[in-house]
Design a protein around this motif. Structure first.
Motif, PDB file in Angstrom:
ATOM      1  N   ASP A 527      10.784  -2.380 -66.132  1.00 19.99           N
ATOM      2  CA  ASP A 527      10.017  -3.546 -65.706  1.00 19.99           C
ATOM      3  C   ASP A 527       8.746  -3.666 -66.542  1.00 19.99           C
ATOM      4  N   ASP A 529       6.157  -5.266 -65.921  1.00 18.73           N
ATOM      5  CA  ASP A 529       4.977  -5.238 -65.052  1.00 18.73           C
ATOM      6  C   ASP A 529       4.494  -3.813 -64.819  1.00 18.73           C
ATOM      7  N   VAL A 530       5.418  -2.865 -64.881  1.00 15.12           N
ATOM      8  CA  VAL A 530       5.016  -1.457 -64.734  1.00 15.12           C
ATOM      9  C   VAL A 530       4.120  -1.060 -65.900  1.00 15.12           C
ATOM     10  N   ALA A 532       2.294  -3.139 -67.634  1.00 17.03           N
ATOM     11  CA  ALA A 532       1.041  -3.884 -67.457  1.00 17.03           C
ATOM     12  C   ALA A 532       0.128  -3.203 -66.449  1.00 17.03           C
ATOM     13  N   GLY A 533       0.702  -2.584 -65.418  1.00 21.80           N
ATOM     14  CA  GLY A 533      -0.115  -2.000 -64.356  1.00 21.80           C
ATOM     15  C   GLY A 533      -0.573  -0.586 -64.614  1.00 21.80           C
ATOM     16  N   MET A 534      -0.202  -0.010 -65.731  1.00 17.23           N
ATOM     17  CA  MET A 534      -0.603   1.369 -66.015  1.00 17.23           C
ATOM     18  C   MET A 534      -2.078   1.435 -66.391  1.00 17.23           C
ATOM     19  N   ASP A 535      -2.835   2.280 -65.694  1.00 15.66           N
ATOM     20  CA  ASP A 535      -4.239   2.492 -66.056  1.00 15.66           C
ATOM     21  C   ASP A 535      -4.352   3.310 -67.335  1.00 15.66           C
ATOM     22  N   LYS A 537      -2.040   4.300 -70.274  1.00 11.46           N
ATOM     23  CA  LYS A 537      -0.754   4.139 -70.932  1.00 11.46           C
ATOM     24  C   LYS A 537      -0.517   5.284 -71.911  1.00 11.46           C
ATOM     25  N   TYR A 563       0.466  -6.340 -73.411  1.00 11.48           N
ATOM     26  CA  TYR A 563      -0.199  -5.345 -72.569  1.00 11.48           C
ATOM     27  C   TYR A 563      -0.652  -4.120 -73.369  1.00 11.48           C
TER      28      TYR A 563
END
Length: 595
Positions: A527, A529-530, A532-535, A537, A563
């Motif tokens: 995904d 979005d996963v 994108a949501g990682m603080d 990476k 991202y």
């Protein structure tokens, strides 16, 4: 009285040199082997790993780490896995050490010409060494991590030792030949084809001998019976050594094919490793377990082999022949022409044709006609099994051309001498240019006939070095794979063979090999979005690139590129090129701060 500084002639010890122990022919062959070694070791690790190389090397590395092994026909015989697993523990794991065993063997293979020096002229022995050293196909695959060169070379060495055992009546040569023959069976399953070729070649050779002798008054049956009785008598004299040779063969096969340390992993329905079978080391500690290990290493391995490769070529004969023939012409066209010349010249000469030349010719020509029947995939390395036996008649042909030229010079025949010199010059130039082009200049090029499709066309070594440095300095997850193609629900499932189908491991090749040797921690997501949501990476992110050859939609680098601010993107190829929706193009994002 002589002074103290003087010495009597009897006290003088002549300085011993190499020529006191070796003949001129042996010295020349030794020199050829040294040059062959240099040619194979030069920039041995420069080429990016082919996917087959990376796949087998990965499991050799895992064997080094876990000590767990069981024969799996899909990666062929156990020789390279076990030997390279040991070598990695001693020298480290990289592309150079991965290919080192094959390169050393290929470089030393010209020495096998000396096994035939009593059956060939000195010039032919040297010519054989030169052909084994310089043939473009043998050079390329001596620098390639596959079993085929080992199999063909071991069989050539075995044949040479058995010929010497027959000529000299020395059991030591029989044991050496048996050892090489057994090692050939630990490399690849088509060792069985060699046995069939040898039986057929021996039958043709025997028929030729009967034809040359004629039956005479005894008739055909009487002559055959007398011949069989004479050979049976000789075999009776050798039966203790033959029995011991059988034991030697079985011992070597069992040592390599026996499972190892299968008790160290839990039973897994996805894995082919049978934890109910005791391992080799357990059996050495408890001899009562040995019969089960021997049965599994022999009968069990045979059953596995038949289930994987027993069907042979399921396509048409002509399609396989059409695929193999251009490779043979490109990699060994000169050798093939010389082999035909040598076979014809030796067979129809005034003297009786030589058994070794005839046998090797039958062996090689039978392989040429037979391999399109047995190979399921007509890949370039299959031609090795045709080329190696034909080296012997080709050496006869090459030496004949040279001798004719030298004889013309002695007879002051300028035209014939010039023609012979021109032929040798053209052959040398063609072989040399092909060898340099295929093995050094264009060793990853899609235009190179010897390059199989699963060879990456990318010069990705600088990027790999950068990733290695990033992994060494990072803590936590080092590499994140994005997309369905690369996704794996359980990264730990790649620790012991086989990797589960659909786990993403196969699609990550050849990167999977390099990341394993770097000690990289890997993870994967499907995904975007996963990501994108990682603080935090991971410093390296891998995704499929865009390919114009595919009209279907798929997870690609475009989904996550927005991202990854501060990441530099690099484009590499997994295969030679994109092919339809088989996507070769991969984008690797590397955090600039991490570098």
């Amino acid at each position: 009285m002589a002074s103290e500084t003087e010495s009597s002639p009897s006290a003088v010890t002549p300085r011993e040199t190499l020529t006191d122990y070796l003949s001129r022919t042996e010295l020349v062959v030794l020199g050829v082997a040294l040059v062959a070694l240099v040619a194979r070791l030069f920039e041995l690790g420069a080429r990016v790993a082919h996917q087959d190389e990376a796949r087998v090397a990965y499991w050799a590395y895992r064997y080094m780490e876990t000590g767990v092994y069981e024969y799996r026909p899909i990666v062929h015989g156990p020789f390279l896995t076990i030997v390279d697993g040991t070598l990695f523990g001693l020298l480290g794991a990289n592309d150079f050490t991965m290919r080192l065993v094959v390169a050393l063997f290929g470089g030393l293979l010209p020495l096998s010409a000396l096994l035939f020096r009593e059956r060939l002229r000195d010039s032919e022995t040297i010519a054989m060494a030169l052909l084994l050293a310089a043939n473009p196909l043998l050079l390329y695959y001596s620098r390639f991590y596959r079993n085929d060169l080992l199999l063909a070379g071991f069989m050539l060495v075995a044949f040479g030792f058995l010929v010497r055992a027959y000529d000299h009546g020395r059991p030591a040569f029989l044991y050496a030949g048996t050892g090489a023959f057994a090692l050939a069976f630990t490399t690849k399953e088509n060792a069985l084809v060699y046995g069939a070729c040898w039986v057929g070649a021996a039958a043709l050779l025997w028929d030729h001998r009967l034809f040359a002798r004629r039956a005479g008054e005894g008739g055909l049956l009487g002559t055959v019976w007398a011949d069989l009785r004479a050979r049976a008598g000789r075999l009776r004299e050798w039966w203790p050594h033959l029995a011991l040779a059988v034991v030697e063969f079985v011992a070597i096969v069992v040592f390599f094919y026996a499972p190892r340390n299968t008790d160290r992993i839990a039973p897994d329905p996805r894995s082919s490793v049978d934890t109910d079978v005791p391992g080799l080391y357990e059996a050495l500690g408890d001899p009562t377990l040995l019969p089960a290990v021997v049965e599994h290493a022999t009968v069990g391995s045979w059953n596995d082999f038949v289930s994987q490769w027993g069907s042979g070529n399921e396509g048409s004969y002509l399609s396989a022949l059409e695929a193999l023939w251009p490779i043979l012409v490109a990699g060994a066209g000169v050798l093939l022409a010389l082999a035909v010349l040598g076979f014809v010249a030796d067979r129809y000469a005034d003297e009786i044709p030589r058994d070794v030349v005839a046998f090797a010719s039958y062996w090689g020509f039978a392989s040429l006609l037979g391999y399109p029947v047995i190979v399921d995939n007509p890949f370039p390395w299959e031609v090795i099994h045709v080329v190696v036996p034909l080296v012997i008649p080709a050496a006869v042909g090459l030496a004949l051309v040279v001798r004719l030229g030298l004889a013309s010079i002695a007879d002051d025949d300028a035209i014939s001498a010039s023609a012979a010199a021109l032929v040798v010059l053209v052959l040398t130039a063609q072989v040399g240019a092909t060898a340099v082009g295929t093995s050094y200049v264009n060793d990853q090029s899609d235009d190179n006939r010897l390059v199989q499709y699963a060879q990456s066309s990318s010069e990705m070594k600088p990027l790999l070095s950068e990733i290695e440095g990033v992994v060494a300095d990072n803590e936590g997850i080092d590499v994140l794979f994005y997309g369905e193609e690369f996704y794996s629900a359980d990264e730990a499932a790649h620790d012991v063979p086989p990797a589960p189908q659909g786990s993403g491991w196969f699609e990550r090749l050849p990167l999977a090999w390099y990341l394993e040797t770097y000690g990289a921690e890997r993870d994967s997501v499907q995904d975007p979005d996963v990501v994108a949501g990682m603080d935090e990476k991971p410093p390296v992110v891998v995704a499929l690139g865009e390919a114009e050859t595919c009209s279907e939609s798929y997870d690609s680098a475009d989904d996550i590129e927005g991202y990854l601010d501060g990441y530099e993107s690099h484009e590499i190829q997994r295969f030679a090129h994109d092919s339809g929706c088989t996507i070769s193009t991969v984008t690797v994002f590397v955090d600039e701060d991490a570098t």
